[in-house]
Design an enzyme around this catalytic site. Structure first.
Site, PDB file in Angstrom:
ATOM      1  N   ASP A  55       1.071  -1.167  -0.024  1.00  0.00           N
ATOM      2  CA  ASP A  55       0.135  -0.057  -0.160  1.00  0.00           C
ATOM      3  C   ASP A  55       1.016   1.643  -0.166  1.00  0.00           C
ATOM      4  O   ASP A  55       0.823   2.519   0.671  1.00  0.00           O
ATOM      5  CB  ASP A  55      -1.094  -0.076   1.175  1.00  0.00           C
ATOM      6  CG  ASP A  55      -1.418  -1.103   1.376  1.00  0.00           C
ATOM      7  OD1 ASP A  55      -2.371  -1.241   0.548  1.00  0.00           O
ATOM      8  OD2 ASP A  55      -1.999  -1.842   2.145  1.00  0.00           O
TER       9      ASP A  55
ATOM     10  N   LYS B  94       1.962   2.241  -5.456  1.00  0.00           N
ATOM     11  CA  LYS B  94       2.444   1.904  -6.589  1.00  0.00           C
ATOM     12  C   LYS B  94       2.010   1.991  -7.598  1.00  0.00           C
ATOM     13  O   LYS B  94       2.162   2.133  -8.618  1.00  0.00           O
ATOM     14  CB  LYS B  94       2.785   0.641  -6.352  1.00  0.00           C
ATOM     15  CG  LYS B  94       3.724  -0.292  -5.180  1.00  0.00           C
ATOM     16  CD  LYS B  94       4.409  -1.494  -5.714  1.00  0.00           C
ATOM     17  CE  LYS B  94       3.030  -2.143  -5.212  1.00  0.00           C
ATOM     18  NZ  LYS B  94       2.569  -1.943  -3.489  1.00  0.00           N
TER      19      LYS B  94
ATOM     20  N   GLY C 135      -4.202  -4.744  -4.011  1.00  0.00           N
ATOM     21  CA  GLY C 135      -5.427  -3.449  -3.939  1.00  0.00           C
ATOM     22  C   GLY C 135      -4.925  -2.555  -4.172  1.00  0.00           C
ATOM     23  O   GLY C 135      -3.876  -1.869  -2.965  1.00  0.00           O
ATOM     24  N   HIS C 136      -5.205  -1.466  -5.226  1.00  0.00           N
ATOM     25  CA  HIS C 136      -4.907   0.165  -5.236  1.00  0.00           C
ATOM     26  C   HIS C 136      -5.158   0.388  -5.826  1.00  0.00           C
ATOM     27  O   HIS C 136      -6.566   0.077  -6.559  1.00  0.00           O
ATOM     28  CB  HIS C 136      -3.182  -0.127  -6.069  1.00  0.00           C
ATOM     29  CG  HIS C 136      -3.092  -0.952  -7.341  1.00  0.00           C
ATOM     30  ND1 HIS C 136      -2.189  -1.936  -7.656  1.00  0.00           N
ATOM     31  CD2 HIS C 136      -3.576  -0.684  -8.143  1.00  0.00           C
ATOM     32  CE1 HIS C 136      -2.056  -2.113  -8.153  1.00  0.00           C
ATOM     33  NE2 HIS C 136      -2.720  -1.579  -8.734  1.00  0.00           N
TER      34      HIS C 136
ATOM     35  N   GLN D  72       1.744  -6.040  -3.027  1.00  0.00           N
ATOM     36  CA  GLN D  72       2.321  -5.750  -2.087  1.00  0.00           C
ATOM     37  C   GLN D  72       3.748  -5.220  -1.496  1.00  0.00           C
ATOM     38  O   GLN D  72       4.142  -4.302  -2.450  1.00  0.00           O
ATOM     39  CB  GLN D  72       2.386  -7.677  -1.008  1.00  0.00           C
ATOM     40  CG  GLN D  72       0.706  -8.623  -2.387  1.00  0.00           C
ATOM     41  CD  GLN D  72       0.893  -9.765  -2.169  1.00  0.00           C
ATOM     42  OE1 GLN D  72       2.121 -10.033  -2.127  1.00  0.00           O
ATOM     43  NE2 GLN D  72      -0.367  -9.878  -1.383  1.00  0.00           N
TER      44      GLN D  72
HETATM   45  P1  IMP Z   1      -2.220 -12.582   2.762  1.00  0.00           P
HETATM   46  O1  IMP Z   1      -1.270 -12.445   1.494  1.00  0.00           O
HETATM   47  O2  IMP Z   1      -3.340 -12.752   2.320  1.00  0.00           O
HETATM   48  O3  IMP Z   1      -1.961 -14.230   3.031  1.00  0.00           O
HETATM   49  O4  IMP Z   1      -2.053 -12.147   3.889  1.00  0.00           O
HETATM   50  C1  IMP Z   1      -0.631 -11.859   4.072  1.00  0.00           C
HETATM   51  C2  IMP Z   1      -0.030 -10.740   4.255  1.00  0.00           C
HETATM   52  O5  IMP Z   1       0.198  -9.575   3.984  1.00  0.00           O
HETATM   53  C3  IMP Z   1      -1.113  -9.699   5.872  1.00  0.00           C
HETATM   54  O6  IMP Z   1      -0.524  -9.521   6.780  1.00  0.00           O
HETATM   55  C4  IMP Z   1      -1.935  -9.411   4.774  1.00  0.00           C
HETATM   56  O7  IMP Z   1      -2.303  -8.293   5.279  1.00  0.00           O
HETATM   57  C5  IMP Z   1      -0.592  -9.026   3.901  1.00  0.00           C
HETATM   58  N1  IMP Z   1      -0.985  -8.490   2.785  1.00  0.00           N
HETATM   59  C6  IMP Z   1      -1.832  -9.463   1.599  1.00  0.00           C
HETATM   60  N2  IMP Z   1      -1.722  -8.502   0.110  1.00  0.00           N
HETATM   61  C7  IMP Z   1      -1.447  -7.025   0.928  1.00  0.00           C
HETATM   62  C8  IMP Z   1      -1.215  -5.896   0.209  1.00  0.00           C
HETATM   63  O8  IMP Z   1      -1.557  -6.068  -1.155  1.00  0.00           O
HETATM   64  N3  IMP Z   1      -1.269  -4.497   0.715  1.00  0.00           N
HETATM   65  C9  IMP Z   1      -1.173  -4.850   1.960  1.00  0.00           C
HETATM   66  N4  IMP Z   1      -1.269  -5.888   2.595  1.00  0.00           N
HETATM   67  C10 IMP Z   1      -0.892  -6.926   1.707  1.00  0.00           C
HETATM   68 MG    MG Z   2      -2.370  -2.360  -1.419  1.00  0.00          MG
END
Ligand code: IMP
Ligand code: MG
Length: 434
Positions: A13, A16, A40-41, A223
């Site tokens: 977040d 990007k 997500g953005h 991410q």
């Molecule tokens: P997962 O990717 O859903 O398995 O989550 C694992 C960790 O990565 C958690 O702390 C999520 O909040 C974090 N996470 C996954 N994708 C994103 C992203 O796009 N932005 C911020 N945090 C993310």
């Molecule tokens: Mg994001």
């Protein structure tokens, strides 16, 4: 011609999408190379405000090929819905390409994600619940289904039945959950496959053809690097293989590392994290409340794009950032959301950690050690006044200039772009990078 990779330097977040949107202007190809719809953005441009999870941010330029690489996990239902929404709002998606080698998120992945977080209880990772971890787990366990496999009807039937038999045993016996129905899954995924067919192709060839042709290619990380399986704050990381680091980008689209000419790291001017795990500079005070809710009335506060969860907030952590600069081999930095910091009387940057009475300036590997770390801060002067309309570095308040210069110094890397607002034009381009 350059192949530039843009990564998030912190925990995701960082903004990007917005930077890719800006840099994509000159690119011929924009590709996502890792993760899935856990990412997500938000992008704001002439066509309005969009929240994207799978489709690359370059989609708003009609002349770009936008790729979802082999390193991504694709939930076909989510992708088709995203395509539908874009088309409905007049965004052409005919130049979208999905790798035939990308792994598919299946209904059991979402269920396993949910059940495993429940099982962990207080030790939950805080995942986004989109099934991404289990999907990559199955990829590594050679139990995955890829986009190309969806098109082979008979073969898919056997393979899917086999896999679901196994996963239903795990769901019921390990977690005490409800088994999933094979026919329902099979029919739905065959239908998704038919609808996705026009988008599926060999991604590697498109990228190499572009570079051979002298076109500029932009690889878009999702991410943040500190969520990387190897280099992140394990086990509070995401399971993407390849990861969203700069090195992961070559693997995630099927090109060699020597093709990549530049790695650009996007950092927020402070830090945020969603989900659990160590966060040394985290704040629980007026400052974090203020930063979280800045611009909230315009949907711009620090709340997750994917899950809506409030983001955890802290001061800029130069120890973590320096580590990230090194393992990503960054050649330039982008600093985002500088405007959010305006109006604070003082700012802090964490320059070292104090752990068990010792001062360290590197990132410990173990999460409990990191949880014991206390930030050592350097205090800087804040600034007042609106920066959203500033377009030249020299026009920024002197204290803001000093803050940016200090970040450059601590990370030994130049800040080439500074974003001062959510819109495409709200950026200070110190060096155009491409
Ligand atoms: P997962 O990717 O859903 O398995 O989550 C694992 C960790 O990565 C958690 O702390 C999520 O909040 C974090 N996470 C996954 N994708 C994103 C992203 O796009 N932005 C911020 N945090 C993310
Ligand atoms: Mg994001």
């Amino acid at each position: 011609m350059p192949v530039v990779v843009v990564i998030g330097g912190q925990w995701g977040d960082e903004g990007k999408g917005r930077i890719v949107d800006l840099l994509a202007r000159k690119a011929r190809v924009v590709a996502r190379y890792s993760a899935g719809n856990n990412a997500g953005h938000t992008i704001i441009n002439d066509q309005g405000e969009f929240k994207l999870h799978l489709v690359p941010a370059g989609i708003f330029y009609p002349d770009k090929t936008c790729i979802i690489g082999n390193g991504c996990a694709v939930d076909p239902e989510v992708l088709l819905a995203e395509i539908g929404q874009l088309e409905e709002r007049g965004v052409d998606t005919s130049k979208l390409v999905v790798s035939e080698r990308a792994h598919v998120v299946m209904p059991w992945h979402r269920e396993l994600d949910r059940l495993d977080e429940l099982r962990r209880g207080d030790d939950a990772i805080g995942t986004t619940g989109k099934g991404i971890g289990p999907c990559f787990t199955d990829k590594v366990a050679r139990r995955g289904i890829r986009i190309a496999d969806l098109a082979e009807a008979e073969d898919l039937k056997d393979r899917m039945r086999n896999i679901l038999d196994y996963q239903n045993k795990v769901i019921t016996a390990v977690y005490g959950g409800e088994p999933l129905d094979f026919d329902e899954c099979y029919t739905a995924y065959r239908e998704f496959s038919n609808r996705l067919k026009p988008y599926v192709a060999d991604v590697q060839k498109i990228i190499l053809d572009a570079t051979r042709n002298g076109d500029y290619v932009l690889l878009e990380g999702a991410q943040g690097s500190l969520l990387d399986l190897d280099h992140g704050t394990y086990e509070y990381v995401t399971s993407s293989v390849p990861s969203s680091t700069a090195a992961g980008s070559a693997l995630g689209v099927g090109i060699g590392p020597t093709e990549i000419t530049r790695a650009v790291g996007v950092f927020k001017s402070y830090c945020t994290r969603v989900g659990n795990g160590p966060f040394v500079t985290e704040l629980f005070d007026d400052v974090s409340e203020r930063l979280r809710n800045h611009g909230r009335e315009f949907g711009r506060g620090e709340y997750g794009t994917t899950t809506g969860r409030p983001r955890r907030i802290g001061w800029f952590d130069a120890v973590a950032a320096r580590y990230s600069v090194r393992f990503n081999g960054l050649s330039a930095l982008v600093l985002t959301r500088l405007d959010v910091l305006q109006g604070l009387s003082t700012l802090k940057i964490c320059t070292a950690y104090e752990i068990d009475g010792e001062i360290v300036d590197n990132m410990p590997a173990n999460a409990s050690v990191l949880n014991r770390a206390r930030p050592v801060y350097e205090e800087l002067e804040g600034w007042d006044g609106e920066t959203s309309d500033v377009r030249n570095f020299d026009d920024l308040p002197k204290a803001a200039q000093a803050y940016i210069r200090r970040v450059e110094e601590l990370l030994s890397t130049p800040v080439d772009v500074i974003s001062v607002g959510p819109e495409r034009q709200q950026a200070i381009i110190v060096n155009p990078m491409i």
